[in-house]
Design a protein around this motif. Sequence first.
Motif, PDB file in Angstrom:
ATOM      1  N   GLU A  92       7.068   6.456  -8.476  1.00  0.00           N
ATOM      2  CA  GLU A  92       5.710   6.851  -8.565  1.00  0.00           C
ATOM      3  C   GLU A  92       4.893   7.055  -7.169  1.00  0.00           C
ATOM      4  N   LEU A  93       5.752   7.030  -6.037  1.00  0.00           N
ATOM      5  CA  LEU A  93       5.250   7.036  -4.704  1.00  0.00           C
ATOM      6  C   LEU A  93       5.404   8.318  -4.085  1.00  0.00           C
ATOM      7  N   VAL A  94       4.139   8.821  -3.725  1.00  0.00           N
ATOM      8  CA  VAL A  94       3.943  10.050  -2.773  1.00  0.00           C
ATOM      9  C   VAL A  94       3.150   9.644  -1.739  1.00  0.00           C
ATOM     10  N   TRP A  95       3.531   9.646  -0.519  1.00  0.00           N
ATOM     11  CA  TRP A  95       2.852   9.660   0.890  1.00  0.00           C
ATOM     12  C   TRP A  95       2.862  10.854   1.406  1.00  0.00           C
ATOM     13  N   ALA A  96       1.659  11.090   2.274  1.00  0.00           N
ATOM     14  CA  ALA A  96       1.827  12.322   3.176  1.00  0.00           C
ATOM     15  C   ALA A  96       1.032  11.676   4.575  1.00  0.00           C
ATOM     16  N   LEU A 103      -2.713   8.334   6.903  1.00  0.00           N
ATOM     17  CA  LEU A 103      -1.718   8.557   5.884  1.00  0.00           C
ATOM     18  C   LEU A 103      -2.719   8.659   4.542  1.00  0.00           C
ATOM     19  N   ILE A 104      -2.161   9.301   3.688  1.00  0.00           N
ATOM     20  CA  ILE A 104      -2.587   9.356   2.278  1.00  0.00           C
ATOM     21  C   ILE A 104      -1.560   8.983   1.290  1.00  0.00           C
ATOM     22  N   VAL A 105      -2.166   8.265   0.192  1.00  0.00           N
ATOM     23  CA  VAL A 105      -1.241   8.028  -0.926  1.00  0.00           C
ATOM     24  C   VAL A 105      -1.616   8.723  -2.034  1.00  0.00           C
ATOM     25  N   ARG A 106      -0.957   9.147  -2.753  1.00  0.00           N
ATOM     26  CA  ARG A 106      -1.242   9.880  -4.142  1.00  0.00           C
ATOM     27  C   ARG A 106      -1.238   8.612  -5.283  1.00  0.00           C
ATOM     28  N   GLU A 107      -2.108   8.499  -6.037  1.00  0.00           N
ATOM     29  CA  GLU A 107      -2.265   7.504  -7.021  1.00  0.00           C
ATOM     30  C   GLU A 107      -2.431   8.219  -8.453  1.00  0.00           C
ATOM     31  N   GLY A 108      -2.086   7.298  -9.392  1.00  0.00           N
ATOM     32  CA  GLY A 108      -2.322   7.776 -10.725  1.00  0.00           C
ATOM     33  C   GLY A 108      -1.058   8.596 -11.321  1.00  0.00           C
ATOM     34  N   ILE A 109       0.046   8.590 -10.604  1.00  0.00           N
ATOM     35  CA  ILE A 109       1.210   9.299 -10.973  1.00  0.00           C
ATOM     36  C   ILE A 109       1.787   8.632 -12.233  1.00  0.00           C
ATOM     37  N   SER A 110       2.091   9.234 -13.189  1.00  0.00           N
ATOM     38  CA  SER A 110       2.753   8.685 -14.523  1.00  0.00           C
ATOM     39  C   SER A 110       3.357   9.839 -15.057  1.00  0.00           C
ATOM     40  N   ARG A 111       3.900   9.727 -16.328  1.00  0.00           N
ATOM     41  CA  ARG A 111       4.749  10.424 -16.980  1.00  0.00           C
ATOM     42  C   ARG A 111       3.934  11.711 -17.595  1.00  0.00           C
ATOM     43  N   ASP A 112       2.837  11.405 -18.036  1.00  0.00           N
ATOM     44  CA  ASP A 112       1.748  12.324 -18.432  1.00  0.00           C
ATOM     45  C   ASP A 112       1.076  13.027 -17.251  1.00  0.00           C
ATOM     46  N   CYS A 113       1.083  12.672 -16.497  1.00  0.00           N
ATOM     47  CA  CYS A 113       0.318  13.140 -15.214  1.00  0.00           C
ATOM     48  C   CYS A 113       1.319  12.927 -13.640  1.00  0.00           C
ATOM     49  N   PRO A 114       2.446  13.512 -13.772  1.00  0.00           N
ATOM     50  CA  PRO A 114       3.137  13.456 -12.660  1.00  0.00           C
ATOM     51  C   PRO A 114       2.832  14.153 -11.340  1.00  0.00           C
ATOM     52  N   GLN A 115       1.599  14.857 -11.191  1.00  0.00           N
ATOM     53  CA  GLN A 115       1.206  15.246 -10.141  1.00  0.00           C
ATOM     54  C   GLN A 115      -0.175  14.061  -9.553  1.00  0.00           C
TER      55      GLN A 115
END
Length: 1015
Positions: A92-96, A103-115
Amino acid sequence: MRWLRHRKYKAMDSWAEIHSQETSLPDPFSDISCGGWEISEEPQGRLSLWAVSLQGKVWFREEIYYNNPEGSLWSDMPLPGEVIQISCGPGELVWAVLWEGQLIVREGISRDCPQGTSWSVVDSPSPDVGAMHVAVGVNAVWALTKDNKVWFRRGVNSHNPCGSGWISMVGEMIMINVGLNDQVWAISSEDRAVYFRQGVTTSELSGKTWRAITVLRDGDRCHSSASSQQSAGCYFSESHPPSAVSDVESDTEKGSTDEATCFSAHTESSDQLTDTPKSHIPKVTNDSLNSELVCEREPASAAVPQAESIPEEGDIRTLPDDGVQTEAPLNHRWSNVDLEEAQSQQAQLCAVSDSADTCSLSSVATYTLAMEDLYGADEHPLWAWVSGGGCSVESHSQLSWFHSTMNSSLLAQSIQSMSLSVTPAQMAAWRKQIFEQLSERTKREMDDFRHYEQAIEQCVWVKKGTMQWWRDWKPHKWVDVHFALEQFSGPDGNKDGILFVYYNYYEEKKYLHAFINEVTILVPVLNDAKHTFAIYTPERIKKRWPIRVAAATEQEMHDWLALLNVSCCDSRGIQGPPSKQAIWSITCKGDIFVSEPSPSLEAMPYPTACDQMFWRQVGGHLRIVECNSIGIVWGIGYDHTAWVCVRGYGGAFFQGLTTSNDNIYTQTDVKSVYIFENQRWNPVTGYTNRGLPTDRYMWSDASGLHECTKTNTKPPSPQWTWASDWTIDYSISGGTDREGWQYAADFPASYHGHKTMKDFVRRRRWARKCKLTTTGPWQEVPPITLSDVTILPCATHSSVAVVPVWAISNKGDVLCRLGVTTLTPAGTSWLHVGTDQPFKSISIGAASQVWAIAKDGSTFFRGSVSPETPAGECWYHIPSPSKQKLKQVSVGRTSVYTVDDNGNLWYRKGLTPSYPQGSSWEFVSNNVRKVSVGPMDQVWIIADKVQGSHSLSRGTVCHRLGIHPMDPKGQSWDYGIGGGWDHITARGNAMEPPRICLPSLDGPLAQTPEDPPIC
């Protein structure tokens, strides 16, 4: 079968173009990252693909599934700024990285919301230098700043994708990549070589050291190579025999097989040198290119590598596998990877029927910096990019990338051939001959020189490392230094050593040093960003000015602490578990320390100074510890669990010979972290989180001076992990309403649990539990949780068979432990002692006098306590000092000391055997946190404010001087180790101080043995 004959996907181990969508075409891409195949409960075969455009936008590829590997459309993700690079992990880790360096971190990633749902901004590791590159794995995040410094993010996991803090690592890199099992690859900014991070494990994700990978490039090959299935750390698919079925049958097999493993990139091998590489090679994602998608669609092609030859410019030629597998080369080599579009590949399928080389499949993909230039035979390639996403390295793997194994294998073969040619008779003759020669040499070298003086054996041992040192003068900052311990053994066999810190000051080389026999304590220091510990000597204790150094990793810090502790103990001749007379103390972090007192510690009038005491760490984690002089030691953790010491030593970070093999057990502790939600009354909207400009933070700590939100509040130290979510705490003092709120007229004030017309502010406390697991010489005493404990202080040679132990439960009940002896220090059972209100502190003196403090601050004395009636008969109320509420009590042989809520220390006057309650209270000192009275009436405290060289030191160990029967309160304080200490007990030190003889006023007189000393 018809679908297979006319199927859409023809890219088997080659590159196929993804056609642009008809509407809202995305900008040209500058970076791409693939991952997400390990998202929790995600269906098999789904991937996440993130891309960055030249305009700084982030695009997400929708609906990449097993049956739709190219996805369906690009979705534009809203951003807080322009992005220059992105990295997606398997989970579930996405960093940019933003253009500004944040740096920014993507939160709320799950099987129902992969983005994911939102972005969180994380500051650059260095406040002055922005970030330029980030790489993520399963539970690891690495970053590079624009000065090429390497940083590791600690505390990162699927529940906390932002992590808790940055740790500066050794080395300077221009590119970094995290592969499978969180293994790390990087390219050095100095020599542009590819480096691998050794020592990365699940418990030590930051690893230990960088090692360069010595691999030849494609042009250095002198013989053909096949795909190596024996490379250390690389994983390959199962080998399948070649099939003679038709294309349709082969396709069917490929579509139904799910067990194949795929590779990151293809590399080529040939007996001939390659032509000039193409300058328009597309960029490859900096993550794993192998995925479940390709694994499930094309397993047979991945399992059976196809033969290739070196193509001409713009050509890609393939050759069917002939089923012959050549021997893997001894030296691993880098190879170029040709990336072409599918239509050019279709035109070149039959152009290489004369090639005899097989394809070499690599799990590490790279490209060099200047692809248009040919390297000379002896030139070193300048690498610019690396990806180890398809290389699975286990922590126990023996890697062969760093040196050649040819010489060692030849040596082993020669030794084996030699041993096979020796007969047992020859071996026996050789043994006899060697024994006779050794006997002759012994006689020649020893017997002929027996009249000489025995030589003295001395040895010197040095350990060096790189650390960071906190410079205590302006400009205050961390400085890279060389750290060295030089240890040597003297003529008498005693070990000693010197500790050196080498640093540069205005280009001038300087150093600090400390003699090991002068080091008094080594203390781990709580620091969010670094693994720090402090080194104290007597002089530095007086100034409150330790040497502070930081290691690159937590394991390195523990290694140095264990080594330095052992060296300090060796120089003082201290071994094994603490003695029965030891003084115990605990820091505010829960670390346990002991000091072996000398007989002159309580000598009059010249006692040993506190700053000369040596403290060593004991494994475990406690909040309170109590002991007595026959070796019974009890402790209480932050979760109120009772523990008893089993006389082992070591544990925690001590390993090997520094810890005992027996009596070391696993110990856990749980504590709560508290934050406060504050609100102010608004006549229009009611209570709101918008306060006045002078108000405290709306989310703060108890003081209101520090902002503490649910997101940015971290566990106390890296050893702690969250064990629960945030919940409202209704047990706060003063009471709460149904929603947990407390009300007051203003901040700060006295809070109560109901609202009145004069209450304009309110607050409520939130709690979250965290857990720590360590080891030490402690066994749990179930089942009742305790808040305080006390043990009868005994004389050195006491004949007490059963030792009284009193305690207070977490609910305030008074308890007496039965069956406590030296053989069974944990006792057998609890005896409840009745009270009419809950208690919070208790202490038993040398004459079995029991004193206790109730939760309302009142004092009580327990009468008629004896071995026949261990629980006593009744409680006597003792008036407290005027207008003071007491919080802690400690009883010695003939004295009683208490501490009130304002930090004042009080002494009870008028105690006699016939009137043990005493007569009145007398003030002694202020700024006192804890007090401990020993069996000889010695007094030790934890002081709250002690002046140091730079500031006030809180939590300092202090010793009361001048205590004797004519002056039981003493005269002054001697300051010892601190600050950061929270508890001390001297109730085990029952050593009688020596009698120091003083000369008479008329001058020194010769005394006969019968004359009494003049004292």
